[in-house]
Scaffold this active site. Structure first.
Site, mmCIF file in Angstrom:
data_model
loop_
_atom_site.group_PDB
_atom_site.id
_atom_site.type_symbol
_atom_site.label_atom_id
_atom_site.label_comp_id
_atom_site.label_asym_id
_atom_site.label_seq_id
_atom_site.Cartn_x
_atom_site.Cartn_y
_atom_site.Cartn_z
ATOM 1 N N SER B 111 0.817 -1.214 0.000
ATOM 2 C CA SER B 111 0.000 0.000 0.000
ATOM 3 C C SER B 111 0.853 1.268 0.000
ATOM 4 O O SER B 111 0.335 2.363 0.103
ATOM 5 C CB SER B 111 -0.925 -0.010 1.209
ATOM 6 N N LYS B 112 2.183 1.115 -0.105
ATOM 7 C CA LYS B 112 3.027 2.313 -0.050
ATOM 8 C C LYS B 112 3.758 2.520 -1.367
ATOM 9 O O LYS B 112 4.974 2.562 -1.436
ATOM 10 C CB LYS B 112 4.040 2.178 1.093
ATOM 11 N N ASN B 113 2.983 2.651 -2.424
ATOM 12 C CA ASN B 113 3.591 2.794 -3.720
ATOM 13 C C ASN B 113 2.794 3.833 -4.494
ATOM 14 O O ASN B 113 1.564 3.825 -4.495
ATOM 15 C CB ASN B 113 3.624 1.379 -4.328
#
Ligand code: ZN
Lengths: 452, 331
Positions: B111-113
């Site tokens: 979820s960190k892209n």
């Protein structure tokens, strides 16, 4: 009572805090010799780790397959900070590889054949400047690059990362930074980008990635550096930004990226770099505080201790305009070139003069976090319990360099031993804080691109 | 379950799939001596070789769409693949609700892209306001794992502004803050709602109740920086009103009198004093109560506040020294 129960933020904070304190406690209980070893920068190990990675990376790096110029920058910049460089062959291979990442229509992609992207363009340009030399610098197609930057300009004034990509403060910084360092920054690129960045400064004082988002160390660096480079930094609320910044350094001694988040080694540069930039904005800060522009709070050295007031107050001669320090015309004799347009001098003039303000952060504390908590046998990490990587190695070392020179009067004058934690042999090369390029490489590039 | 795993393991190489027989893969042009070379798996190399082939041929076909999916599963950070996928989706007039489900799948893994969220924004924009609640629900699900996910918060703010769904947003902030009053992302969202929601009348209408909310949070946990910054933010660009709101000085006084967790209260008091706040005797006494003895009560109150801060907040001693020096000049 709900009050008595620790929240998730508190629990995580206490866990990290205790781990960090345990490390400090352990080291400070060691006998003197054993203790001093812990404060040594393991320079040779770091260089070996970095050089090896330049030559080969495992399959797990596939997730960074669209970030290869970043890998080049993180590695080459780290090696340069450590005062070393790779052999000629590897340098040539780096130039050749980045040439394959350069798009025929300008800009650099994340790997050969990928679309050009502003962030990887920034990484590629900074790598090529770090490698240096005619072959490296002349491999950049500046004309096409300028066209790429213009194509990425959004109607909001900001920039988008790539064709069809996102608009944010990172894109603004990377675009402005490469344009500035390559001497192709002009009014068309600058137009309204300041409006966009100003709209991203939050009620907390720091800068967010987009209007409305949360103040964040990475974006604060990007926003502040870009505003300096376009000569509009006085539009930011600087006292508010400074107050937010200093509160990001915590009891663990390192910096966090946002309010109530955990300490992380990479913010040693993102936040430390902001502090380094602020130290050169003293006249602007004075103006915003309504102070006389003669007010000075500069670095004391041992030799001039008795010439300045005991409460840190002294008056300088000559400072008449708040823009003096960054808008001086280029000095004769610096290069035999015709002076570049005004906006391209800013980065150069910024670093040229004396540093106007003493550090506002705690340099020794940050160095302690870096050496004892971020440093591994080889490479650097976010925090204890995390694994090293090239990104953190690059930005922790960049932050350490900022610490080393935070008390000097000039950008490249050697610091006093008392300002370098551990043995003096820990000393790193100084960087240009607006671009994060090692200073002498920056100067070579400046001369090269001022000519052409 | 075992059957499913076997199915995944038994990936048929693209070169052996009949529908790809007419395509010649294009290897990566890494040159003879590349730096940062990655030891790709065979699967990764082959997928990207075929991707390059369809990308260069600009083939916007169903099979190309399927291939971008495989490439994204291998590296969700490849923005070129995502961008080409968007072109194909447009060309094929593809079902974008299905696309949203695909992004769900990727985002739950990583979820960190940047790419995932940018793509999601693109899809949601095309689908319009009917997906607003679905998008808000999705970010909520991300927050249940990571309540400070920067990209998810940006996405949520974009959804509110572009697609709507403001109705329950202040209650949502309440909920998150009740769960973790130290969650600064939730405080930031609260500020966003209070200043930008079309339903609440803006900051002027909300200021009074929000000051009360922040003061309550401060008194519960004076060491929590978030509500202090929030309180200060409620009077952004209007420092006079901050100084004139008696609740601000009063909360500082309460915390100082308690003699614990002084730093944020003193930071606020310093701001007040630098902006013509006339301290009450009670306030002066409270500062004296925490001041070091070396600083006799006769000296300027601002200087005394700075001296206390230098003592109780040594990590920021340089900063407080600087603040002190700027005050000396102003006087
Ligand atoms: Zn980090």
């Amino acid at each position: 009572m709900a009050d008595m129960r620790a929240t998730k933020s508190q629990e995580e904070q206490w866990m990290v805090q205790n781990q960090v304190f345990r490390i400090y406690d352990l080291v400070y209980r060691l006998p003197p010799h054993a203790q001093s070893v812990n404060f040594e920068l393991r320079r040779e190990n770091h260089i070996e780790y970095l050089t090896k990675s330049l030559k080969q990376l495992g399959p797990s790096f596939s997730v960074l397959d669209a970030n290869r110029p970043w890998l080049c920058y993180w590695i080459m910049h780290s090696i340069a900070l450590l005062g070393d460089c790779v052999d000629d062959e590897l340098e040539n291979d780096t130039i050749d590889f980045l040439q394959r990442c350069q798009d025929p229509n300008g800009g650099y992609g994340g790997g050969p054949g990928q679309m050009p992207h502003l962030a990887t363009t920034y990484a590629a340009i900074n790598t090529l400047i770090t490698v240096g030399g005619h072959r490296s610098l002349s491999s950049i197609n500046r004309k096409k690059l300028y066209a790429f930057l213009l194509r990425m300009k959004d109607s909001s004034g900001g920039f988008r990362m790539h064709d069809g990509g996102e608009v944010d403060v990172r894109a603004c910084y990377t675009a402005i930074s490469v344009a500035s360092v390559l001497n192709i920054l002009d009014e068309r690129l600058i137009q309204n980008v300041g409006d966009y960045i100003v709209s991203c400064q939050t009620y907390e004082g720091g800068i967010a990635g987009e209007p409305g988002s949360e103040a964040h160390g990475g974006y604060t660096f990007c926003g502040l550096a870009a505003m300096v480079l376009i000569n509009e930094v006085n539009r930011l609320d600087l006292p508010g930004l400074i107050n937010w910044l200093v509160f990001r350094q915590g009891v663990e001694c390192g910096f966090q990226g946002r309010t109530n988040k955990l300490v992380d080694g990479c913010y040693s540069f993102w936040q430390g770099g902001v502090a380094a930039i602020v130290q050169r904005l003293h006249l602007m800060v004075n103006e915003q505080l309504g102070l006389p522009n003669t007010f000075k709070y500069d670095c004391k050295t041992e030799s001039d201790d008795d010439s300045s007031n005991s409460d840190g107050e002294s008056y300088s001669e000559g400072a008449s305009s708040p823009l003096n320090d960054i808008c001086e015309p280029i000095q004769e004799g610096q290069s035999n070139a015709s002076p570049p347009t005004e906006s391209n001098n800013i980065g150069y003039n910024f670093i040229k003069g004396p540093i106007g303000m003493r550090p506002i952060f705690n340099s020794m504390a940050l160095q302690q976090y870096i050496l004892l908590c971020s440093q591994e046998e080889a490479g650097f990490r976010d925090k204890p319990g995390k694994r090293r990587d090239h990104y953190h190695t690059c930005y922790v070392l960049s932050g350490l360099s900022v610490c080393h020179y935070s008390n000097t009067k000039e950008a490249d004058s050697p610091p006093l031993p008392g300002h370098v934690m551990g043995p003096y042999s820990n000393l790193l090369e100084p960087v240009h804080p607006l671009y994060n390029i090692v200073l002498d490489r920056y100067h070579d590039a400046y001369k090269f691109f001022a000519r052409s | 379950m075992i059957g499913e795993e076997e199915e995944e393991d038994a990936r048929i190489p693209i070169s052996q799939r009949p529908e790809w027989a007419d395509v010649r893969p294009v290897p990566q042009d890494d040159g003879p001596n590349p730096v940062v070379p990655i030891a790709y798996t065979d699967e990764f190399s082959e997928t990207m070789d075929y991707f390059r082939a369809v990308y260069l041929a600009d083939e916007r076909s169903p099979r190309a769409l399927q291939l971008t999916k495989e490439a994204i599963f291998l590296n969700s950070g490849n923005y070129t693949v995502w961008q080409f996928r968007r072109l194909i989706l447009e060309a094929l007039n593809a079902d974008l609700c299905a696309e949203l489900n695909f992004v769900n799948q990727i985002a739950r893994e990583n979820s960190k892209n940047y790419q995932i969220w940018h793509h999601r924004r693109w899809v949601a924009e095309k689908l319009g306001s009917e997906v607003a609640s679905k998008e808000l629900e999705f970010t909520k699900e991300i927050f249940s794992q990571d309540a400070k996910n920067y990209h998810a918060w940006s996405h949520r703010q974009w959804v509110l502004q572009a697609l709507g769904g403001w109705e329950d947003e202040l209650a949502f902030c309440d909920e998150l803050l009740e769960d973790d009053i130290f969650n600064n992302s939730a405080w930031n969202q609260r500020y966003f709602v209070v200043t930008r929601s079309p339903l609440l009348g803006g900051l002027d209408a909300m200021r009074d109740s929000e000051v009360a909310y922040a003061v309550k949070a401060i008194l519960a946990k004076p060491e929590n920086e978030s509500p202090w910054r929030y309180l200060r933010g409620l009077y952004k660009n209007d420092i006079k009103s901050l100084v004139n709101d008696p609740r601000v000085a009063s909360v500082c006084l309460d915390v100082l009198t308690d003699k614990r967790n002084l730093v944020h209260a003193l930071n606020m008091l310093l701001d007040l004093l630098c902006n013509d706040y006339q301290p009450s005797n009670e306030m002066k006494d409270a500062v004296d109560g925490v001041a070091p003895e070396s600083n006799p009560p006769g000296t300027n109150l601002v200087e005394r506040v700075c001296s206390v801060l230098i003592m109780v907040d040594p990590i920021r001693a340089n900063y407080w020294e600087w603040r002190k020096s700027t005050v000396c000049v102003q006087d």
